[in-house]
Design an enzyme around this catalytic site. Structure first.
Site, PDB file in Angstrom:
ATOM      1  CB  SER A  95      15.239  18.223  22.909  1.00 22.16           C
ATOM      2  OG  SER A  95      16.494  18.769  22.647  1.00 22.16           O
TER       3      SER A  95
ATOM      4  CE  LYS B 164      16.375  21.851  21.951  1.00 25.03           C
ATOM      5  NZ  LYS B 164      17.134  20.976  21.031  1.00 25.03           N
TER       6      LYS B 164
ATOM      7  CE1 TYR C 286      17.987  24.479  24.653  1.00 20.35           C
ATOM      8  CE2 TYR C 286      20.229  24.039  25.387  1.00 20.35           C
ATOM      9  CZ  TYR C 286      19.128  23.696  24.638  1.00 20.35           C
ATOM     10  OH  TYR C 286      19.153  22.548  23.871  1.00 20.35           O
TER      11      TYR C 286
ATOM     12  CE1 TYR D 146      17.142  16.078  19.299  1.00 22.02           C
ATOM     13  CE2 TYR D 146      16.868  13.705  19.332  1.00 22.02           C
ATOM     14  CZ  TYR D 146      16.896  14.915  19.990  1.00 22.02           C
ATOM     15  OH  TYR D 146      16.668  14.962  21.330  1.00 22.02           O
TER      16      TYR D 146
ATOM     17  CB  VAL E 166      19.543  13.474  24.732  1.00 19.65           C
ATOM     18  CG1 VAL E 166      19.788  13.845  23.282  1.00 19.65           C
ATOM     19  CG2 VAL E 166      19.744  14.663  25.648  1.00 19.65           C
TER      20      VAL E 166
HETATM   21  N1  GLU Z   1      20.132  20.015  26.602  1.00 17.33           N
HETATM   22  C1  GLU Z   1      20.454  19.174  25.486  1.00 17.33           C
HETATM   23  C2  GLU Z   1      21.420  19.871  24.556  1.00 17.33           C
HETATM   24  O1  GLU Z   1      21.240  21.038  24.319  1.00 17.33           O
HETATM   25  C3  GLU Z   1      19.173  18.827  24.776  1.00 17.33           C
HETATM   26  C4  GLU Z   1      19.417  17.865  23.684  1.00 17.33           C
HETATM   27  C5  GLU Z   1      18.235  17.042  23.327  1.00 17.33           C
HETATM   28  O2  GLU Z   1      17.477  16.555  24.158  1.00 17.33           O
HETATM   29  O3  GLU Z   1      18.085  16.857  22.122  1.00 17.33           O
HETATM   30  O4  GLU Z   1      22.349  19.308  24.095  1.00 17.33           O
END
Ligand code: GLU
Length: 304
Positions: free
Chosen positions: A64, A67, A189, A240, A258
């Site tokens: 993430s 992002k 993605y 989060y 994650v």
């Molecule tokens: N590719 C992971 C997902 O979409 C990223 C999650 C993350 O790192 O928070 O679940």
């Protein structure tokens, strides 16, 4: 003068010896192979000095954290129009939560939860000629490092198990908030999330957010105003449903993934990245959060 190297060494040694290390993510099967004992720390000062401890140069799955990089590229294309398709409020929910998306008519709460990141991915798929190649090149350019790569095994692993992301993408599509096909957006993605970078590479990539939009090569990638906004979004939405806790304990804008990475920064001052694959129950690196709390407490450097 603060002894940054001594502080990083002490934090590393202290946390390396700690027994409780969290749990490595397993919902993307490829990620579960990582060793919970890895611990890397890297700090890049805007004056050019850098400091490292432990596994600071080992690449890992940024997940993430990507992002933020995707958002910065999308902003270069769409500027303020982005905010008609994705909001900027913390969600207070886990990163993959779907019910709010339905309640709020397909407008994701922010660009750092999965549904918001899918809208950003859609924008990049629309604007980039060769989306995957061009995005990777952007990440290499802002990091000043041409060795950064996708991990195709991780992308495939998520493509075959990422049902929640498929659900989010179809929901967005049903609200007319995806212009491209669900398959194309998810393929992009999953690849963006699979990029592997070390703490050192991440600190250099995020330099532009600490430096008013200019990367280490002094090239302006985004306007100062957008760097300010991206930092605000990291502070309020980067962890989060634990963004409040991170602001409370650490006091810096940042983003976790994650894969166990965290990158955080103090504008006009420094960028710091940590990697420790064991996660806490909310999906943030357990040791990484402790390391950053110790760092800002011992240096007295935070935005507050
Ligand atoms: N590719 C992971 C997902 O979409 C990223 C999650 C993350 O790192 O928070 O679940």
């Amino acid at each position: 003068m603060i002894d940054f190297q001594g502080i990083l060494n002490n934090i590393h040694d202290d946390l390396k010896a700690q027994e409780v290390k969290g749990i490595v993510a397993s919902y993307i099967p490829e990620l579960s192979k990582k060793d919970v004992n890895n611990l890397g720390l890297f700090m890049q000062h805007v004056d050019g000095r850098s400091f490292s401890a432990g596994d600071a140069f080992t690449p890992f799955s940024i997940q993430s954290i990507s992002k933020v990089l995707a958002l910065s590229k999308a902003i270069a294309f769409e500027d303020n129009k982005i905010w008609e398709r994705v909001d900027v409020e913390p969600s207070g929910n886990p990163f993959n939560h779907l019910s709010l998306l339905e309640l709020e008519n397909g407008i994701p709460r922010n660009p750092l939860i999965n549904s918001g990141a899918l809208v950003i991915a859609d924008i990049l798929v629309s604007h980039l000629e060769n989306p995957k190649e061009d995005f990777l090149q952007y990440v290499r350019d802002i990091s000043n490092d041409q060795t950064i790569k996708y991990n195709f095994k991780v992308a495939d692993s998520e493509e075959s198990t990422g049902f929640n992301n498929f659900a989010a993408a179809y929901l967005l599509k049903s609200f007319n908030n995806l212009n491209n096909s669900v398959e194309d957006v998810l393929d992009f993605y999953f690849h963006q999330c699979s990029i592997e970078m070390s703490c050192a590479q991440l600190s250099k990539a995020f330099y532009l957010f600490a430096n008013g939009g200019k990367c280490m090569n002094n090239k302006q990638h985004i306007p100062v105003k957008q760097a300010k906004r991206i930092n605000a979004i990291m502070l309020t939405c980067g962890f989060y449903d634990e963004a409040g806790e991170f602001a409370f304990e650490v006091g810096l804008p940042g983003k976790s993934g994650v894969g166990g990475g965290i990158v955080a920064l103090l504008p006009n001052n420094f960028i710091i990245a940590t990697w420790a694959p064991g996660l806490n129950p909310r999906g943030n690196s357990l040791i990484g959060m402790q390391a950053l709390e110790q760092f800002t407490s011992q240096t007295n450097l935070s935005i507050f």
